[in-house]
Design a protein around this motif. Structure first.
Motif, PDB file in Angstrom:
ATOM      1  N   GLY A 269       0.806  -1.209   0.000  1.00  0.00           N
ATOM      2  CA  GLY A 269       0.000   0.000   0.000  1.00  0.00           C
ATOM      3  C   GLY A 269       0.842   1.263   0.000  1.00  0.00           C
ATOM      4  N   LEU A 270       1.936   1.262   0.757  1.00  0.00           N
ATOM      5  CA  LEU A 270       2.841   2.415   0.755  1.00  0.00           C
ATOM      6  C   LEU A 270       3.484   2.583  -0.612  1.00  0.00           C
ATOM      7  N   TYR A 271       3.885   1.474  -1.208  1.00  0.00           N
ATOM      8  CA  TYR A 271       4.495   1.525  -2.538  1.00  0.00           C
ATOM      9  C   TYR A 271       3.492   2.025  -3.579  1.00  0.00           C
ATOM     10  N   ALA A 272       2.226   1.598  -3.463  1.00  0.00           N
ATOM     11  CA  ALA A 272       1.213   1.950  -4.453  1.00  0.00           C
ATOM     12  C   ALA A 272       0.965   3.450  -4.519  1.00  0.00           C
ATOM     13  N   ARG A 273       1.240   4.178  -3.447  1.00  0.00           N
ATOM     14  CA  ARG A 273       1.041   5.628  -3.439  1.00  0.00           C
ATOM     15  C   ARG A 273       1.973   6.344  -4.412  1.00  0.00           C
ATOM     16  N   PHE A 274       3.027   5.656  -4.841  1.00  0.00           N
ATOM     17  CA  PHE A 274       4.020   6.277  -5.715  1.00  0.00           C
ATOM     18  C   PHE A 274       4.030   5.646  -7.114  1.00  0.00           C
ATOM     19  N   VAL A 275       3.055   4.813  -7.395  1.00  0.00           N
ATOM     20  CA  VAL A 275       2.957   4.167  -8.706  1.00  0.00           C
ATOM     21  C   VAL A 275       1.722   4.702  -9.415  1.00  0.00           C
ATOM     22  N   GLU A 276       1.896   5.306 -10.567  1.00  0.00           N
ATOM     23  CA  GLU A 276       0.778   5.867 -11.309  1.00  0.00           C
ATOM     24  C   GLU A 276      -0.208   4.764 -11.720  1.00  0.00           C
ATOM     25  N   GLY A 277      -1.465   4.982 -11.450  1.00  0.00           N
ATOM     26  CA  GLY A 277      -2.496   4.016 -11.813  1.00  0.00           C
ATOM     27  C   GLY A 277      -2.721   2.929 -10.791  1.00  0.00           C
ATOM     28  N   ALA A 278      -1.986   2.961  -9.669  1.00  0.00           N
ATOM     29  CA  ALA A 278      -2.119   1.886  -8.675  1.00  0.00           C
ATOM     30  C   ALA A 278      -3.196   2.169  -7.640  1.00  0.00           C
ATOM     31  N   GLU A 279      -3.686   3.403  -7.591  1.00  0.00           N
ATOM     32  CA  GLU A 279      -4.708   3.727  -6.594  1.00  0.00           C
ATOM     33  C   GLU A 279      -5.946   2.864  -6.786  1.00  0.00           C
ATOM     34  N   ALA A 280      -6.520   2.438  -5.670  1.00  0.00           N
ATOM     35  CA  ALA A 280      -7.757   1.650  -5.642  1.00  0.00           C
ATOM     36  C   ALA A 280      -7.576   0.231  -6.173  1.00  0.00           C
ATOM     37  N   THR A 281      -6.335  -0.227  -6.343  1.00  0.00           N
ATOM     38  CA  THR A 281      -6.106  -1.632  -6.693  1.00  0.00           C
ATOM     39  C   THR A 281      -6.606  -2.519  -5.560  1.00  0.00           C
ATOM     40  N   THR A 282      -7.270  -3.622  -5.909  1.00  0.00           N
ATOM     41  CA  THR A 282      -7.692  -4.590  -4.898  1.00  0.00           C
ATOM     42  C   THR A 282      -6.769  -5.795  -4.945  1.00  0.00           C
ATOM     43  N   VAL A 283      -6.531  -6.400  -3.787  1.00  0.00           N
ATOM     44  CA  VAL A 283      -5.632  -7.554  -3.720  1.00  0.00           C
ATOM     45  C   VAL A 283      -5.919  -8.336  -2.442  1.00  0.00           C
ATOM     46  N   VAL A 284      -5.745  -9.633  -2.505  1.00  0.00           N
ATOM     47  CA  VAL A 284      -5.846 -10.483  -1.320  1.00  0.00           C
ATOM     48  C   VAL A 284      -4.615 -11.380  -1.284  1.00  0.00           C
ATOM     49  N   THR A 285      -4.055 -11.547  -0.079  1.00  0.00           N
ATOM     50  CA  THR A 285      -2.847 -12.347   0.103  1.00  0.00           C
ATOM     51  C   THR A 285      -3.083 -13.373   1.194  1.00  0.00           C
ATOM     52  N   THR A 286      -2.646 -14.599   0.947  1.00  0.00           N
ATOM     53  CA  THR A 286      -2.774 -15.678   1.934  1.00  0.00           C
ATOM     54  C   THR A 286      -1.408 -16.298   2.179  1.00  0.00           C
ATOM     55  N   PHE A 287      -1.091 -16.587   3.437  1.00  0.00           N
ATOM     56  CA  PHE A 287       0.110 -17.329   3.818  1.00  0.00           C
ATOM     57  C   PHE A 287      -0.350 -18.697   4.325  1.00  0.00           C
ATOM     58  N   ILE A 288       0.219 -19.747   3.771  1.00  0.00           N
ATOM     59  CA  ILE A 288      -0.190 -21.103   4.126  1.00  0.00           C
ATOM     60  C   ILE A 288       0.930 -21.768   4.912  1.00  0.00           C
ATOM     61  N   ASP A 289       0.624 -22.200   6.137  1.00  0.00           N
ATOM     62  CA  ASP A 289       1.578 -22.902   7.006  1.00  0.00           C
ATOM     63  C   ASP A 289       1.184 -24.371   7.033  1.00  0.00           C
ATOM     64  N   TRP A 290       2.006 -25.197   6.386  1.00  0.00           N
ATOM     65  CA  TRP A 290       1.659 -26.618   6.274  1.00  0.00           C
ATOM     66  C   TRP A 290       1.755 -27.339   7.622  1.00  0.00           C
ATOM     67  N   ASP A 291       2.713 -26.912   8.482  1.00  0.00           N
ATOM     68  CA  ASP A 291       2.898 -27.612   9.760  1.00  0.00           C
ATOM     69  C   ASP A 291       1.698 -27.421  10.680  1.00  0.00           C
ATOM     70  N   SER A 292       1.212 -26.184  10.762  1.00  0.00           N
ATOM     71  CA  SER A 292       0.084 -25.918  11.663  1.00  0.00           C
ATOM     72  C   SER A 292      -1.269 -26.045  10.971  1.00  0.00           C
ATOM     73  N   HIS A 293      -1.243 -26.346   9.660  1.00  0.00           N
ATOM     74  CA  HIS A 293      -2.479 -26.415   8.879  1.00  0.00           C
ATOM     75  C   HIS A 293      -3.328 -25.155   9.087  1.00  0.00           C
ATOM     76  N   THR A 294      -2.672 -24.005   8.850  1.00  0.00           N
ATOM     77  CA  THR A 294      -3.317 -22.719   9.072  1.00  0.00           C
ATOM     78  C   THR A 294      -3.122 -21.818   7.857  1.00  0.00           C
ATOM     79  N   ILE A 295      -4.176 -21.094   7.505  1.00  0.00           N
ATOM     80  CA  ILE A 295      -4.107 -20.070   6.470  1.00  0.00           C
ATOM     81  C   ILE A 295      -4.258 -18.710   7.146  1.00  0.00           C
TER      82      ILE A 295
END
Length: 409
Positions: A269-295
């Motif tokens: 989000g901080l980076y997007a403030r300095f990239v033309e056309g990046a405002e209002a971009t939507t994104v979702v990120t998931t981290f998957i931990d196989w040992d704990s079986h947690t997302i």
């Protein structure tokens, strides 16, 4: 007073001006009385027939382009689901009583969609203003000469507009090809994910410019864990593809050093403030931990990931949702949530082009996605990805591109 009963078929046939209804295959479904009268055809000569079998191009005019331009306009309506207004054009019609004799006509057409319950274009409304008589009108001794001059001028202007439209179409098509090539280079097939099968898909929009704002990414994390993200840049075309590439690379780097998905999105989000056309971009990120079986997941204004459990139930990961990138005037921390999973479950991330339709709310769209996931839950990721595209995308395509990741956990 009760509601008046309206015979809409009678209303349609009495409409002033030429109006016809065609199927998405450009087969006549109906036509009003003015259309039949001015086109010189009976209802039986039209209904059930392909439009350009009834009205072919004048073979005696090598410069004739009315048929091609009309077909392209109608197909744009079918593909985009939006109205298309054409420039004034000349389209000669063969005299039904004198085969081989063609009468010149000047038309001002508008083509508009009629959407069915499934959101797809069910009919094309083809409305035509006949202006031939206006061009040929005579007023006084020199009326005929003036009409001929006006006719020639309008014909020249129509040809100029057609040439401009053709050049724009070619430029848009070239930009689309470049943007898609750039998109393909930035969205390679996923690398090895160990024993966890993965499938990715990208489907461009049908419009010449409505492509290349979506992306997906899979990032290796320490401990053989994995980060998965999808995003959608506001805007289309080559500029959106370039912005998408910058954000995708930045998020990939942030995921490798962040403590979790929320921190990765904060950096993006901080980076997007300095990239033309990046405002209002939507994104979702998931981290998957196989040992704990947690997302672990965090969402910036994006549709929620779907987790398909072994029994076929579907959970949407919507407990950590925040506004899109750079949407706030000040920078704030992003929320993060966690959910457990069992081996054999399936995680699906996607962009809004896969599910959203103009004629339904987002909850209905997500219900369709959940139903498809439940129905195909036993399919491997590759087959499931194909099934989702087949179930959820209209056969004629959409006006927004769609990205999709399917991961068997």
């Amino acid at each position: 007073m009760g509601k008046p009963l309206i015979d809409y078929r009678a209303v349609f046939r009495a409409l002033p001006g030429m109006v016809a209804l065609l199927t998405p295959d450009l087969i006549y479904a109906d036509a009003n009385d003015d259309f039949l009268r001015l086109a010189g055809r009976t209802r039986e000569q039209l209904l059930g027939r392909y439009i350009f079998d009834v009205f072919p191009e004048n073979p005696n005019d090598p410069a004739a382009a009315g048929m091609r331009e009309t077909r392209e306009s109608m197909l744009r309506v079918v593909g985009s689901g939006e109205r298309d207004t054409m420039a004034l054009l000349r389209y000669d019609i063969e005299d039904p009583q004198r085969p081989g004799v063609w009468r010149e006509h000047y038309w001002s057409p508008v083509n508009a969609p009629v959407h069915g319950p499934d959101g797809q274009v069910a009919l094309v409304v083809h409305r035509v203003e006949e202006v031939t008589e206006l061009l040929h009108a005579r007023g006084g001794a020199n009326g005929g000469a003036r009409a001929q001059v006006l006719e020639a001028e309008l014909y020249t202007r129509a040809r100029e507009l057609q040439e401009v439209n053709e050049r724009l179409r070619q430029a848009h098509a070239q930009e689309r090809e470049v943007a898609l090539a750039l998109q393909a280079a930035m969205l390679p097939a996923p690398g090895p994910t160990g024993p966890h099968a993965t499938a990715v898909r990208y489907r461009p929009a049908v419009g010449a410019l409505n492509v290349c704002g979506d992306w997906y990414d899979l990032v290796d994390l320490p401990g053989d864990n994995l980060a998965i993200a999808v995003g959608d840049v506001v805007g289309h075309g080559l500029a959106a593809a370039c912005t998408m590439g910058q954000l995708r690379s930045a998020l990939s780097a942030a995921c490798r050093v962040a403590d979790g998905p929320a921190q990765a999105l904060e950096a993006l989000g901080l980076y997007a403030r300095f990239v033309e056309g990046a405002e209002a971009t939507t994104v979702v990120t998931t981290f998957i931990d196989w040992d704990s079986h947690t997302i672990s997941y965090s969402c910036a204004g994006h549709p929620p990931p779907a987790l398909v459990h072994g029994d076929g139930t579907v959970s949407f990961l919507d407990e950590a949702t925040d506004p899109p990138l750079a949407a706030r005037p000040e920078h704030l921390s992003r929320p993060q949530a966690h959910v457990g999973f069992t081996e054999g479950s399936t995680l699906v991330l996607y962009t809004d082009g896969l599910v959203e339709r103009r004629d339904e709310d987002i909850y209905s769209s997500l219900d369709r996605l959940a139903a498809s996931l439940t129905h195909h839950r036993h399919s491997d990721p590759e087959a499931l990805a194909d099934a989702l595209l087949a179930d959820l995308l209209p056969t004629a395509g959409t006006t927004d591109d769609a990205a999709l990741i399917v991961l068997r956990l």
